[in-house]
Write an enzyme that holds these catalytic residues in place. Structure first.
Site, mmCIF file in Angstrom:
data_model
loop_
_atom_site.group_PDB
_atom_site.id
_atom_site.type_symbol
_atom_site.label_atom_id
_atom_site.label_comp_id
_atom_site.label_asym_id
_atom_site.label_seq_id
_atom_site.Cartn_x
_atom_site.Cartn_y
_atom_site.Cartn_z
ATOM 1 C CE LYS A 76 -4.050 2.153 2.777
ATOM 2 N NZ LYS A 76 -4.765 1.833 4.077
ATOM 3 C CB SER A 151 -8.217 3.442 2.912
ATOM 4 O OG SER A 151 -7.352 3.072 3.916
ATOM 5 C CB SER A 175 -8.238 0.933 5.617
ATOM 6 O OG SER A 175 -8.996 2.636 5.640
HETATM 7 N N1 GLN Z 1 -13.568 4.044 6.694
HETATM 8 C C1 GLN Z 1 -12.506 4.692 7.739
HETATM 9 C C2 GLN Z 1 -12.400 5.952 7.532
HETATM 10 O O1 GLN Z 1 -12.510 6.422 6.477
HETATM 11 C C3 GLN Z 1 -11.296 3.691 8.223
HETATM 12 C C4 GLN Z 1 -9.876 3.872 7.389
HETATM 13 C C5 GLN Z 1 -8.876 2.951 7.826
HETATM 14 O O2 GLN Z 1 -9.403 1.745 8.375
HETATM 15 N N2 GLN Z 1 -8.214 3.937 7.571
HETATM 16 O O3 GLN Z 1 -11.610 6.582 9.025
#
Ligand code: GLN
Length: 483
Positions: A76, A151, A175
């Site tokens: 990532k 994400s 995410s």
């Molecule tokens: N969707 C959540 C956010 O927008 C979690 C994102 C994540 O786990 N990095 O913060």
């Protein structure tokens, strides 16, 4: 070759059925072929990958192979990679070339893995759909009109489409698990402190945790083995012996106590998803597990607590992007204030700005007690819910996400709707627990993920519970696109 698991790839490489170079070339060609359709990569490190593959082949020939020698992997784009662009999905870091490797990246190198590139992601990992990326959204390989989740959507889509057999992700509120669910693969969010955060670009430091995405639990075990363990360079890293995650995968599950939180099966859960999850749980019952309803009474507070704590920490972490030291700088600033304002104004996208503003507000004098302090207190209550639950059961199961993959654009203009995508995953981060999402079936042709939550440092158990399911079912073997 792209349908072989990491486990099989390791065996085939050792047996010299094909070389690491053959493998890297094969996957690089697939990445190229699908990039326009999926947009799952931000950077493809073609030449470095071939050089690393040649070095891996030499190690194999010399009889000096590590556990993942020659296995292709993608990181990532939140993990710093020495000499390779590390953008975090943001214009702010579009020109940033990391001067060092994150610990996770270094450990994969040591284990012999061959990095093929850096995967697309929501900007600074803020999002549940990959639509906040500066590089454009990733598409879900099961339906190109839908989101892959976020994400870590680039990693999940790439693994699902067999562009790479395994990838890294990070999980602050879901995410790793949510995109794994929406793309039909396996993703593990480890216990907070198990995987080093050194060189992993910070979003919300008390929640962020790196982990693996692959098609099977067996493969996640191999990847986690490479990632986990104490790192003196991360002050929240835990100094504790790392178990052999592959050793107990086949243990029978007789008598395993599974808890189903009633709060995870109520309003807001898509009926089609509920049906798939119930069938999966019936499967566990049929192999000797005991299933009981439990309660996590403060579950409903997880999303509101998270959207105070995560933005607060992000507003502090992202203060470093000031246009002075590194990252994006605006053209012709007229003075220092103008430099800060325009660099940040132009470098960050809308969602990141929203979070910085919420966080700055919540931490400001006069509001700190009402928001941040209160959120931390409720966070403890959420944690205690799990503590109590784990006195009664060994693992907790439920849906990873309330729906299957939604359409691109469907929630992009409604932040609250978007934030609710993580309703079942966020509490796990607030409590620092490990959780895994595994493919459990399909609803209307789209994959559904089953979430399994364990007590702290119970990754081996989660992998065992997931692996046994994958021996009884073939959901994890389904492929979305033409091979
Ligand atoms: N969707 C959540 C956010 O927008 C979690 C994102 C994540 O786990 N990095 O913060």
């Amino acid at each position: 070759m792209h349908n072989l698991s990491i486990k099989r790839l390791v065996e085939a490489l050792r047996a010299k059925k094909f070389s690491s170079r053959d493998l890297a070339e094969h996957f690089l060609a697939r990445i190229e072929r699908f990039q326009e359709r999926l947009n799952s990569f931000i950077t493809v490190t073609h030449d470095q990958a071939l050089a690393a593959a040649d070095a891996a082949d030499q190690r194999i020939h010399a009889g000096d192979a590590g556990p993942l020698t020659g296995v292709p992997i993608a990181h990532k784009d939140i993990f710093c990679t020495d000499g390779v662009k590390t953008s975090c999905g943001s214009r702010m870091l579009d020109s940033f070339v990391a001067p060092y490797d994150a610990t996770v990246v270094a450990r994969f190198k040591q284990a012999g893995a061959v990095m093929l590139g850096k995967t697309n992601m929501d900007e600074f990992a803020m999002g549940s759909s990959n639509e906040t990326s500066y590089y454009g959204p990733v598409k879900n390989p099961w339906d190109l009109a839908r989101v892959p989740g976020g994400s870590s959507g680039g990693s999940a889509a790439a693994v699902a489409a067999r562009l790479v057999p395994g990838a890294t992700g990070t999980d602050t509120g879901g995410s790793i698990r949510q995109p794994a669910a929406l793309c039909g693969i396996t993703g593990l969010k480890p216990t907070y402190g198990l995987v080093s955060r050194y060189g992993m670009i910070a979003f919300a430091s008390s929640l962020d945790q790196g982990g693996p995405l692959a098609r099977t639990a067996e493969d996640c075990a191999l990847l986690l083995q490479a990632m986990a363990g104490f790192d003196p360079r991360d002050s929240t890293s835990i100094d504790r012996a790392v178990p052999d995650y592959s050793a107990g995968l086949d243990k029978p599950l007789d008598g395993l106590r599974i808890g189903l939180p009633k709060e995870y099966f109520g309003e807001g859960l898509d009926a089609g998803v509920a049906r798939v999850i119930e069938e999966a749980i019936a499967g566990y019952r049929s192999i000797g597990c005991e299933v009981a309803e439990i309660s996590l009474p403060n579950s409903g507070l997880a999303v509101p607590v998270y959207y105070v704590v995560a933005p607060a920490e992000c507003s502090s972490n992202l203060a470093r992007y000031d246009g002075v030291r590194y990252g994006y700088r605006c053209e012709d600033p007229k003075d220092l204030t103008d430099l800060y304002k325009r660099s940040r104004g132009e470098g960050f996208g809308a969602e990141v700005k929203r979070r910085i503003m919420i966080g700055t507000y919540a931490l400001s004098a006069g509001y700190y007690d009402a928001y941040y302090l209160k959120a931390q207190q409720v966070r403890r209550l959420i944690s205690n819910d799990f503590k109590r639950a784990f006195e009664q059961v060994d693992v907790i199961m439920g849906p990873t996400s309330p729906s299957t993959a939604f359409r691109l654009g469907e929630k992009a203009n409604d932040p609250v709707k978007m934030y609710l995508s993580d309703i079942y995953t966020i509490a796990v981060n607030l409590a620092g627990l490990p959780g895994i999402s595994i493919p459990a079936g399909f609803h209307d042709g789209l994959p559904v993920g089953l979430q399994i939550i364990g007590n702290h440092f119970e990754e081996a158990r989660l992998l065992n519970v997931a692996h046994k399911f994958q021996q009884e079912t073939d959901w994890h073997t389904r492929a979305p696109m033409e091979a």
